[in-house]
Design a protein around this motif. Structure first.
Motif, PDB file in Angstrom:
ATOM      1  N   TYR A 174      -7.246  10.985   7.176  1.00 52.78           N
ATOM      2  CA  TYR A 174      -6.725   9.732   6.623  1.00 52.78           C
ATOM      3  C   TYR A 174      -6.629   9.818   5.098  1.00 52.78           C
ATOM      4  N   SER A 187      -8.259  -2.617   5.455  1.00 50.17           N
ATOM      5  CA  SER A 187      -9.248  -1.547   5.611  1.00 50.17           C
ATOM      6  C   SER A 187     -10.675  -2.049   5.401  1.00 50.17           C
ATOM      7  N   LYS A 205     -11.139   2.796   6.120  1.00 50.89           N
ATOM      8  CA  LYS A 205     -10.087   2.648   7.124  1.00 50.89           C
ATOM      9  C   LYS A 205     -10.634   1.815   8.272  1.00 50.89           C
ATOM     10  N   ASP A 206      -9.921   0.747   8.603  1.00 53.01           N
ATOM     11  CA  ASP A 206     -10.311  -0.121   9.721  1.00 53.01           C
ATOM     12  C   ASP A 206     -11.764  -0.572   9.618  1.00 53.01           C
ATOM     13  N   LYS A 218     -11.825  -3.132   2.239  1.00 48.96           N
ATOM     14  CA  LYS A 218     -12.293  -2.907   0.862  1.00 48.96           C
ATOM     15  C   LYS A 218     -12.540  -4.225   0.121  1.00 48.96           C
ATOM     16  N   ASP A 276       0.836  -1.190   0.000  1.00 51.82           N
ATOM     17  CA  ASP A 276       0.000   0.000   0.000  1.00 51.82           C
ATOM     18  C   ASP A 276       0.879   1.251   0.000  1.00 51.82           C
ATOM     19  N   GLY A 296      -8.002   2.226   0.196  1.00 55.28           N
ATOM     20  CA  GLY A 296      -7.601   2.071   1.588  1.00 55.28           C
ATOM     21  C   GLY A 296      -6.436   1.108   1.682  1.00 55.28           C
ATOM     22  N   GLU A 297      -5.835   1.052   2.856  1.00 57.49           N
ATOM     23  CA  GLU A 297      -4.702   0.161   3.065  1.00 57.49           C
ATOM     24  C   GLU A 297      -5.172  -1.281   3.218  1.00 57.49           C
ATOM     25  N   HIS A 300      -5.243   0.111  -4.060  1.00 56.89           N
ATOM     26  CA  HIS A 300      -4.466   0.940  -3.135  1.00 56.89           C
ATOM     27  C   HIS A 300      -3.661   1.972  -3.916  1.00 56.89           C
TER      28      HIS A 300
END
Length: 585
Positions: free
Chosen positions: A563, A365, A542-543, A367, A207, A361-362, A526
């Motif tokens: 973020y 996350s 995120k999260d 996704k 990412d 997102g990382e 990403h």
């Protein structure tokens, strides 16, 4: 130049005058490398020349098959298979390497030339603990003794930015995240304080935020040790940001070399011009000046806007919604833990017909979890999903069969998603056979059409996945997804394995197909530079939560959530100022 996050200014990458005036460490002159194959001799590198000065970072850029990795492997004496140097010279600090016996080259590897390879999972021994693998390097080069090797290992891991090194040293590669595995490779590569570090696509699978951390780690360690870096990458923005000099390779030859900024702003060779034009991180920044700079306005408190952003509709178009997702949640119970794990939590968004919605997102996350729920590969814990007005959860067996034809996936790893026992033709034809589209002759003809649509030749139909490059395999996966002419394609990192030119072709192809057939895309990625080029709307996760959702233009020019700003600030090359001569176009 405005600095943000942990970015270094361009000067810190070795572009200052002292680095340019430093003595030469590595010099490659007129290098020729050939491979013996069943089809005869293949010249992989022809007359390549480059110079790396002490303390300098030089990047080799080019597509797969351009010869960049082969050139670097020749320098370290690790050519694969039947590869051999057939001409030219390679010197390290004045010492000729091409004529050295293997025993002496073994002493140079690790001690004088370190290596950070591309894929940590295939380059770390899966059955040996991380600490033991670093210890082996230190002991072989007599930089530690059996008595103090454990402390040296901890010190090496600590210097590579790995937290809690005592615990990590006792773990196996599969127990570490991708970022930590890559740092373990950096630790091994720099364990012996080498004079030259060869970094071969060190962050291609990571990412953007992890990528930035890894590259910053390499930068800080090599700067501290005075190590020179030969960076191999297909990401032109990353290369220009991290290196003072670029070497552009094409079909085994060096076609252009010079200062990074100069090559980006005024590429001379037609191939370099095509690379600059196709590179999304560079092209997007040039088309939208300042679009990748983080918002310099008021900084909101983390999470303060997430609820409002996630509940707002992404859609600002008159087109009806093909997909509507509301309060989608996926919970995994964790044995022995007090709280369950929320892979996705109250996610809501729309996909208007004929549009592209990206989820960014990382890793971790949520996704991909969201995409898999939409594909009905995993069941949600709660929430609703509708496709063309139908509740996906209540589809009958016949409706589900119809849904599977209208919604097709393209997964991230083309090697694991393609049957290795099937030919390319059979892989692409399988959905046509399953849903009885046309007769046998028509299906074969359709396979040929699909191969052409993704820039592959019809002859590829007789090959197996193992005989294709990563980019070719990904194009086969896209061709298979297009076979049934779906309404929605869920793309999970569909171009992450592709070089910039092939990536550009695929993105243009997806755009052309969308225009011709009104296709809709849910694009998981990403790579924010790619998302910038292809998406109409962007959802940032995120999260497990959706923290921001808006049009692509708004996300990239006026991001609201901290973020999102952090992600944008991590894009390789986002801070480079490239002044293009308007008369040179």
């Amino acid at each position: 130049m405005t600095q943000s996050s942990n970015h270094f200014s361009h000067d810190s990458y070795g572009s200052n005058d002292s680095a340019l005036q430093a003595p030469t460490l590595l010099e490659i002159r007129d290098l020729d490398v050939s491979f013996s194959t069943t089809y005869g001799e293949v010249k992989a590198v022809q007359g390549a020349s480059l110079t790396v000065k002490k303390g300098q970072t030089v990047a080799i850029v080019g597509e797969s098959g351009s010869g960049k990795s082969t050139t670097a492997m020749a320098a370290i004496g690790l050519l694969a298979g039947s590869g051999r140097i057939t001409g030219g010279s390679i010197t390290l600090d004045g010492q000729e390497l091409t004529s050295l016996p293997e025993a002496k080259m073994r002493a140079i590897r690790g001690r004088d030339i370190g290596m950070v390879p591309q894929d940590p999972m295939s380059n770390l021994n899966p059955v040996t603990k991380i600490g033991s693998q670093i210890a082996e390097t230190l002991l072989v080069h007599k930089l530690a003794t059996p008595k103090n090797v454990k402390e040296k290992v901890f010190e090496t891991l600590r210097s590579a930015g790995i937290p809690n090194p005592e615990k990590r040293a006792d773990q196996y590669p599969h127990e570490l995240s991708g970022g930590l595995r890559q740092r373990a490779l950096i630790a091994i590569g720099l364990a012996c304080n080498p004079r030259l570090l060869i970094a071969d696509e060190p962050t291609s699978a990571l990412d953007v935020t992890v990528q930035q951390t890894i590259l910053d780690q390499i930068q800080s360690m090599t700067k501290e040790l005075g190590t020179s870096v030969l960076l191999i990458t297909h990401d032109l923005g990353l290369a220009a940001e991290r290196a003072s000099e670029l070497v552009v390779m094409h079909r085994g030859k060096v076609v252009e070399t010079g200062p990074a900024q100069k090559i980006l702003s005024d590429p001379q060779h037609p191939y370099t011009q095509s690379l600059v034009a196709a590179a999304p991180s560079v092209a997007a920044a040039r088309m939208q000046p300042g679009a990748f700079s983080p918002n310099q306005g008021e900084t909101a408190e983390p999470g303060s806007e997430s609820r409002a952003a996630s509940s707002s509709s992404v859609s600002e178009t008159d087109a009806p919604n093909l997909v509507e997702v509301r309060n989608l949640t996926k919970v995994y119970p964790v044995r022995g833990a007090k709280e369950d794990f929320y892979a996705a939590k109250d996610v809501s968004f729309d996909v208007p017909k004929g549009s592209t919605v990206a989820i960014v997102g990382e890793s971790g996350s949520g996704k991909t979890t969201t995409a898999r729920m939409l594909l009905k590969l995993i069941e949600p814990t709660s929430g609703t999903m509708t496709f063309d007005g139908q509740d996906i959860a209540t589809l009958s067996k016949e409706q589900l069969r119809e849904f599977r034809q209208r919604v097709q996936p393209v997964f991230q790893d083309p090697y694991s998603s393609l049957n290795p026992m099937f030919t390319v033709g059979r892989i692409i034809q399988e959905p046509l056979d399953t849903y009885r589209r046309g007769n046998a002759k028509e299906r074969r003809a359709r396979v040929g059409e699909l191969l052409k649509e993704v820039s592959l030749t019809p002859e590829m139909a007789h090959r197996y996945p193992s005989e294709l490059s990563g980019g070719q395999r990904q194009r086969v996966a896209i061709a298979r997804a297009l076979a049934l002419q779906p309404d929605l394609i869920v793309c999970d990192e569909p171009v992450s394995a592709l070089d910039v030119l092939v990536q550009s072709q695929i993105l243009k192809l997806l755009g052309k197909l969308q225009q011709e057939f009104g296709l809709s895309y849910l694009f998981i990625s990403h790579d924010l530079a790619v998302v910038r080029l292809i998406s109409d709307y962007v959802c940032v996760m995120k999260d497990g939560e959706l923290v921001e959702a808006a049009t692509s233009e708004e996300i990239f020019t006026n991001p609201r959530h901290p973020y999102t700003r952090k992600l944008l600030a991590s894009i390789p090359g986002n801070e480079l100022k490239i002044e293009v001569d308007p008369d040179a176009a």
